[in-house]
Structure formats: C-alpha cells, structure tokens
Design a protein around this motif. Sequence first.
Motif, PDB file in Angstrom:
ATOM      1  N   ASP A 121     -10.353 -52.518 -13.985  1.00  0.00           N
ATOM      2  CA  ASP A 121      -8.432 -53.360 -14.251  1.00  0.00           C
ATOM      3  C   ASP A 121      -9.469 -54.591 -15.271  1.00  0.00           C
ATOM      4  O   ASP A 121     -10.309 -55.176 -14.402  1.00  0.00           O
ATOM      5  CB  ASP A 121      -8.363 -53.647 -13.218  1.00  0.00           C
ATOM      6  CG  ASP A 121      -7.178 -54.332 -13.887  1.00  0.00           C
ATOM      7  OD1 ASP A 121      -7.125 -54.995 -15.011  1.00  0.00           O
ATOM      8  OD2 ASP A 121      -6.286 -54.731 -12.850  1.00  0.00           O
ATOM      9  N   PRO A 122     -10.203 -54.392 -16.476  1.00  0.00           N
ATOM     10  CA  PRO A 122     -10.915 -55.762 -17.411  1.00  0.00           C
ATOM     11  C   PRO A 122      -9.515 -57.746 -17.092  1.00  0.00           C
ATOM     12  O   PRO A 122     -10.009 -58.059 -17.383  1.00  0.00           O
ATOM     13  CB  PRO A 122     -10.018 -55.414 -18.638  1.00  0.00           C
ATOM     14  CG  PRO A 122      -9.427 -53.919 -18.907  1.00  0.00           C
ATOM     15  CD  PRO A 122      -9.322 -53.687 -17.630  1.00  0.00           C
ATOM     16  N   ASP A 154      -4.652 -45.589 -19.438  1.00  0.00           N
ATOM     17  CA  ASP A 154      -5.557 -46.348 -18.270  1.00  0.00           C
ATOM     18  C   ASP A 154      -4.138 -46.074 -17.209  1.00  0.00           C
ATOM     19  O   ASP A 154      -3.877 -45.086 -16.974  1.00  0.00           O
ATOM     20  CB  ASP A 154      -4.568 -47.504 -18.641  1.00  0.00           C
ATOM     21  CG  ASP A 154      -3.678 -48.068 -19.133  1.00  0.00           C
ATOM     22  OD1 ASP A 154      -2.880 -47.613 -18.968  1.00  0.00           O
ATOM     23  OD2 ASP A 154      -3.248 -48.477 -20.082  1.00  0.00           O
ATOM     24  N   HIS A 159      -7.834 -46.570 -24.685  1.00  0.00           N
ATOM     25  CA  HIS A 159      -7.814 -46.798 -23.451  1.00  0.00           C
ATOM     26  C   HIS A 159      -6.599 -47.663 -23.025  1.00  0.00           C
ATOM     27  O   HIS A 159      -5.775 -47.355 -21.757  1.00  0.00           O
ATOM     28  CB  HIS A 159      -8.488 -48.220 -22.486  1.00  0.00           C
ATOM     29  CG  HIS A 159      -8.500 -48.352 -21.672  1.00  0.00           C
ATOM     30  ND1 HIS A 159      -8.540 -50.081 -21.198  1.00  0.00           N
ATOM     31  CD2 HIS A 159      -8.681 -47.822 -20.327  1.00  0.00           C
ATOM     32  CE1 HIS A 159      -8.109 -50.051 -19.340  1.00  0.00           C
ATOM     33  NE2 HIS A 159      -8.374 -48.869 -19.147  1.00  0.00           N
ATOM     34  N   ARG A 160      -5.323 -47.754 -23.825  1.00  0.00           N
ATOM     35  CA  ARG A 160      -4.383 -48.013 -23.809  1.00  0.00           C
ATOM     36  C   ARG A 160      -2.797 -47.108 -23.636  1.00  0.00           C
ATOM     37  O   ARG A 160      -2.085 -47.177 -23.276  1.00  0.00           O
ATOM     38  CB  ARG A 160      -3.961 -48.316 -25.696  1.00  0.00           C
ATOM     39  CG  ARG A 160      -1.928 -49.307 -25.266  1.00  0.00           C
ATOM     40  CD  ARG A 160      -1.127 -49.462 -26.953  1.00  0.00           C
ATOM     41  NE  ARG A 160      -2.407 -50.874 -27.700  1.00  0.00           N
ATOM     42  CZ  ARG A 160      -1.972 -52.130 -26.713  1.00  0.00           C
ATOM     43  NH1 ARG A 160      -1.220 -52.369 -26.328  1.00  0.00           N
ATOM     44  NH2 ARG A 160      -3.084 -53.226 -27.381  1.00  0.00           N
ATOM     45  N   ALA A 176     -13.269 -46.015 -26.131  1.00  0.00           N
ATOM     46  CA  ALA A 176     -11.999 -47.296 -25.335  1.00  0.00           C
ATOM     47  C   ALA A 176     -11.002 -47.934 -26.305  1.00  0.00           C
ATOM     48  O   ALA A 176     -10.421 -48.403 -25.507  1.00  0.00           O
ATOM     49  CB  ALA A 176     -13.443 -48.474 -25.526  1.00  0.00           C
ATOM     50  N   ARG A 185     -14.265 -49.032 -19.690  1.00  0.00           N
ATOM     51  CA  ARG A 185     -12.327 -49.309 -20.435  1.00  0.00           C
ATOM     52  C   ARG A 185     -12.647 -47.552 -21.077  1.00  0.00           C
ATOM     53  O   ARG A 185     -12.375 -46.903 -20.495  1.00  0.00           O
ATOM     54  CB  ARG A 185     -12.062 -49.956 -21.198  1.00  0.00           C
ATOM     55  CG  ARG A 185     -11.595 -51.431 -21.053  1.00  0.00           C
ATOM     56  CD  ARG A 185     -11.049 -51.438 -22.174  1.00  0.00           C
ATOM     57  NE  ARG A 185      -9.858 -52.545 -22.282  1.00  0.00           N
ATOM     58  CZ  ARG A 185      -9.658 -54.134 -22.518  1.00  0.00           C
ATOM     59  NH1 ARG A 185     -11.546 -54.251 -22.646  1.00  0.00           N
ATOM     60  NH2 ARG A 185      -9.651 -54.558 -22.393  1.00  0.00           N
ATOM     61  N   ASN A 212     -13.016 -45.172 -17.772  1.00  0.00           N
ATOM     62  CA  ASN A 212     -11.474 -44.838 -17.017  1.00  0.00           C
ATOM     63  C   ASN A 212     -10.583 -43.765 -17.767  1.00  0.00           C
ATOM     64  O   ASN A 212     -10.025 -43.421 -17.442  1.00  0.00           O
ATOM     65  CB  ASN A 212     -10.471 -46.554 -17.389  1.00  0.00           C
ATOM     66  CG  ASN A 212     -10.819 -47.443 -16.185  1.00  0.00           C
ATOM     67  OD1 ASN A 212     -11.113 -46.987 -15.504  1.00  0.00           O
ATOM     68  ND2 ASN A 212      -9.851 -48.543 -16.615  1.00  0.00           N
TER      69      ASN A 212
END
Length: 500
Positions: free
Chosen positions: A260-261, A42, A38-39, A35, A205, A208
């Motif tokens: 999508d958080p 994404d 994720h940056r 997670a 995340r 993803n």
Amino acid sequence: MSAALPTEPLGWLLSIIVLLGAIPMFVSATGHVLAGLHRVRDHYRQADGAYQPRVAVIVPAWNEASVLEHSIERMMALDYPSDKLRLVVVDDASTDDTPQIAREAVRRYPGRVVHLRRERGGQGKAHTLNHGLAHVLADDWAEAVLITDADVVFTPTAIGRMGRHLADPSVGAVMGFIREASEPAHWVGRYVGFEYATAQLAMRRAQNVVGVQGCLAGGAQMLSRANLEAIGGRIDTTTLAEDTVTTMQTQLGGRRVVFDPNAECWAEEPASLVALWKQRLRWARGNLQVTRRFRSVFFRRSNEHHLGNWWFGTMWFSTLYLPAFMIAASVALVVLWFVDQGPAHIAFQLYWGLSTLLFIFGTTFVLLLDRRVAYQSWLAALTFPGLVNLLILAVMLAPRPMDALAGQVMPTFGVTWDDRARAIAVLLAYAWTGAAMLAGWLVYRADRVAWLRPVVPALVLVVGFGPVLCAVSIAAYVAEARGAASTWDKTEKTGKVRTS
C-alpha cells in the motif's frame, strides 16, 4: 569503421551476449508499464477502511537509545484507536539507555507499551523478533502484528491504511512505503530516496498488479495473526533476509502479500558509503541465500501462489545478477572490438540506444510518481548511473555534436582528436560497463580513508551510485562463495528524521 552484421558464429554469439545485457533494463521498464496499471489492478476494492484489527507492534531494540524515545512517542500519537494498538519493545540486551527509555515509556503508557528484555543479545533482528512474537502470540489479544525498526516513524494514518487490507482473509501480509527522511538531508540519502521510490512506488506497484511480492519491507510489515501462526509463529533465523523468507512463506501458504503506497513511514538511512555498504552487503547476501532456499518455486506454475510468474522470476534474477549481465556485455563488446569492430559497433549502438531510451523513460516515470522525491532527489535521479554513463548516453543521442565537442575539448588536454583517439575512446566506452563496478568499489574504499572522504560525493557523481550498488552485489557473491559467516551488523542511526 563501417558497421556490419557478424559473419562468424563467434561474432553472433558475442553480439547476442551484449544484447542480453539489456534484459535487466527491459524488465525494469516493463515493471514501470505494469505499475501504470495499478489503478485497475490494486487491492483497495477488497479493503475495508472500517476494519481496525488489534495490532501489536514489535520493535526490536539493540542499543537504540538515540532513536527509541522519539519513535515511541510518535507511535503513541498515531490516528488509531488506543485500545487496539499495543507497542512491544524487545530490548536485545542493550548496554546503553534503551532499557531505561523503554521502562519510562511503560510508566507513561501503562497497558499500551510492553518492555521485554533478552539477556543474550546481538544475535540479529530475527532472534529478537521471535522473543517478541512468543510473548504476543501467547494470548489471543493481537489480531495482527506490525514488525518495524526502532528508527522508523509512521505517518498518523499508516497503520489504519495497512490494517484495512487484512479485512480480506486471503491477505496474509501488508507492507507500507518507507521514505528516506534523514535529518539533516545528505547526499547519500538523496540517492537512496530515488532508489526507494523506484523499488517501492514503481516496482512494488507492478508486483501488486501481477499478484506476487518479492519482499516485505523490513521496517513496515503487518502480518495477520492467522498468517503468522500458519508459518510457525516464528521468523526465520537461518538467513540474513528474514523479511524476504516471511514474504515467500506467506505466499507459498496461499495468502497474498499487498503493498500500500499510501501507508507511509519515514526512516533514517546511512550517511556514508561505508555504512551503506555494510547494510547493503547484508541485504544482498540475504537475497542470495533466499534464492537458494526457494529456487524450486521460480518459473514453476502453481495453483496456490504466483511466485512462478515469468515476469516476477525474470525481474528477480535480472536484479540479483545485474552485475553479471553488465560484465558479460562489457567483456563481449571488448572482445568484439578486437575480433570484428563492425559488429561491435552495431551491438554497442543497440545496447546503449536501448539503455538510453529506458533510462529516460524509467527516470521520468519515477519522478512523476512522487513530487517529494522529484523535488528532493531529481539530481540524484539524473546522475544515478554516473556522469561517465551520461556522457555515453549523450553520444548516443547526439553523436555528431558530441564528436565536434570532443574535437574542441580534447586538444586542451594534449590529445589530438583523430581516428586513433576515437577508436581508443570507443574501446574505453565498451569496457566501462564492467569497469564501472570496479570504480564503484574503489570509491567505497576511498570513503574508508579520512583524508579522501571529502571528495567521495564528487567521485560518486562521476562513477554513479548504481555502479556502487552493483559492486556491493559482487562483494556478496564473493562472500557467499567463500562461505563467510552470516553475521548481523547493526546500522548506526542518529534518531533524526524529517516528518513533514
């Protein structure tokens, strides 16, 4: 008692079983690490904020008079073009004021709200959704469909943030972040709030990042029209987890599912263990049914999808069978205690030492992800495993001070803190991992007794919310093994959520 490595095959086997019990915790920790990536992994760069598809929102409504009007008003006030948003309320033969509320909404919002009524109701959410889907897909207006629940309230920008991902034709479905927002706040909700943050903000995340999702959130799932038509234009009605089946079918068809958080919505959650048990038993049984149905896709590499990803498969099964891992570890420790206490001590130290580190890491990570969750649910997060488990963790972190403390406290209960008492305490600690789930079931039973209900929050504090959820999973195993009827039990809601 001196620690020593096993000298017999049985000792080694039991020690390995104990350490295998740490797999679910290890997989969870790796999920938190993923997670953190994720940056850089994404889908935002492929999304287009200017893309605003025509969205038909389908709301299944079976006796939802207490929640429906508020949800409709909030939906009509969203920050999304009014000519691109249509609300379809599917009245599932309701016997309360749901039909009147829906008809009044049609009058207030002509062309924007549609009321459909099924004359035969109570068959479950999937049947109700299919009634709505048949209407929506009968013409070409809708470019996307948002499936939600009557009690869910979306933030003003949520639909726009979900829809932007569908600009990428490789994406078949998008899910938002469902926050627990019961009003007034209650103790069950605080535990659920932390659980949702863990399962969504952290683990989704992570999914993803690896390119595969396990389940579209049942109350916040947007599907492209192309994807819906590709999976047959209908929602599965053969399991109790229609949202998970849709998730699997989407990905098996070669389309992505994205979380999508930032697309947030609020939902009310059960305020008692009895209500929560009913809801989670349905979820757990549905997951078992889905696992049987799609068992051939796990751990099998494919050029079409990522469902065979090894981390995803390990995460799926370690979560699904978490109680089995815990029981196996506990039984192996107890047997080792009687067979050879030295290896048992080493296995226990390794198991609980790893558990301690992963608990601290995971809890801290989730609380840092979201200030609101940290503020509202920090105590629930810290006590999620229960005070008994926290006591064992404290012994692992500071064995000598805790032993000294026990030497001072236990005599007040008439117990002499000697080697024999220590040995019994160790045996009880070995057994607790498995016994905690039995205790969780007993707490649930206590919530069914009116005069015991006031002490249930304190009992959960001691036993742990996690063990209660594991007890639900065991109940699901039993129900599926017995071939119990798969019926849809509606979760009662009051219609009050915090929206700020």
